[in-house]
Design a protein around this motif. Structure first.
Motif, short mmCIF file in Angstrom:
data_model
loop_
_atom_site.label_atom_id
_atom_site.label_comp_id
_atom_site.label_asym_id
_atom_site.label_seq_id
_atom_site.Cartn_x
_atom_site.Cartn_y
_atom_site.Cartn_z
N PRO A 70 -2.60 2.71 -1.61
CA PRO A 70 -2.43 3.07 -3.02
C PRO A 70 -1.13 3.82 -3.24
O PRO A 70 -0.56 4.41 -2.32
N ARG A 71 -0.66 3.79 -4.46
CA ARG A 71 0.50 4.58 -4.84
C ARG A 71 0.01 5.85 -5.53
O ARG A 71 -0.90 5.80 -6.35
N TRP A 72 0.62 6.96 -5.19
CA TRP A 72 0.26 8.24 -5.77
C TRP A 72 1.30 8.62 -6.82
O TRP A 72 2.48 8.74 -6.51
N ASP A 73 0.86 8.79 -8.05
CA ASP A 73 1.71 9.26 -9.13
C ASP A 73 1.63 10.78 -9.15
O ASP A 73 0.67 11.36 -9.66
N TYR A 116 -3.93 7.68 -8.68
CA TYR A 116 -3.66 6.58 -7.77
C TYR A 116 -3.66 5.24 -8.48
O TYR A 116 -4.44 5.00 -9.40
N THR A 117 -2.79 4.34 -8.01
CA THR A 117 -2.79 2.95 -8.43
C THR A 117 -3.64 2.16 -7.44
O THR A 117 -3.34 2.13 -6.24
N ALA A 153 -2.02 -1.84 -4.36
CA ALA A 153 -1.31 -2.17 -5.59
C ALA A 153 -1.57 -3.61 -6.02
O ALA A 153 -0.84 -4.16 -6.83
N THR A 182 -2.73 -2.96 1.47
CA THR A 182 -1.68 -2.26 0.75
C THR A 182 -2.18 -0.88 0.35
O THR A 182 -3.18 -0.76 -0.34
#
Length: 225
Positions: A101-104, A83-84, A93, A99
């Protein structure tokens, strides 16, 4: 961690009367929810309101807490965080407190299971409401003595996963219904104070990602290397 092969699962929502099939890729899932001792070792914190017990599932943790834990555990084991998370400490982010999180998905670090992964793992090839007799596999209102129990105390499913039903609800990655409930995330599995109806493989519950509740914990997943 137990490695699970690829498969299919059909999710259902009682509120909207919808059902939808999902293809599930291979993944790894923890055999039981994260315990208090593991959470304390990684974060230095012991949240929750239940009496002390290292092998009790951690509870009183928000979805955001769970995301932070996943990244911290990944870093502790020298894996790539999934996660970011914002540099300002927010689970996002870096552009604001709300906001997500972004999942890679290419990262090999720990993460929350998706809702489809969770139900696929819970069912372990079964098609009924549960993977075994409820009293044998789950702590619920009628047998829990109104309290948490140590992980692994009930029979596992056919794939070796304990406490998929009962004891604590588990956070999943997914949004519940963004058009109606905004940022609310999915909870699965039922808990120690729930009636048998709630302790079924298909039951969905929701909560705000910042809320900390005394019957909600989580378990971790990983994508294959």
């Amino acid at each position: 961690m137990i490695q699970l092969r690829a498969g299919k699962v059909t999710l259902t929502d009682r509120r909207t009367q919808r059902s939808w099939p999902v293809e599930v890729a291979p993944f790894l899932l923890a055999a039981h929810p994260v315990t208090r001792s593991t959470y304390a070792r990684i974060t230095g914190r012991r949240p929750g309101s239940a009496p002390p017990g290292d092998r009790l599932p951690v509870e009183g943790v928000s979805w955001e807490d769970a995301v932070r834990f996943c990244n911290a555990l990944s870093e502790a084991e020298r894996l790539t965080p999934a996660y970011t998370i914002g540099t300002d400490g927010n689970v996002g982010a870096g552009t604001g407190p709300h906001t997500p999180p972004r999942w890679d998905s290419s990262a090999d670090g720990y993460r929350l299971p998706t809702e489809a992964e969770w139900e696929y793992a819970c069912r372990a090839g079964t098609t009924g409401p549960r993977y075994g007799p409820l009293d044998d596999i789950a702590w619920h209102r009628a047998n829990s003595d109104d309290r948490l129990h140590e992980v692994g105390g009930r029979q596992p499913n056919a794939w070796g996963l304990h406490d998929m039903l009962g004891n604590v609800w588990e956070w999943c990655w997914d949004l519940y219904d963004p058009e109606v409930y905004g940022t609310y995330r999915v909870l699965r599995g039922g808990g120690w104070f729930d009636e048998p109806w709630s302790c079924r493989a298909s039951v969905r519950r929701r909560s705000h990602p910042t809320y900390r509740i005394d019957d909600v914990g989580f378990r971790v997943a990983r994508s294959p290397r």
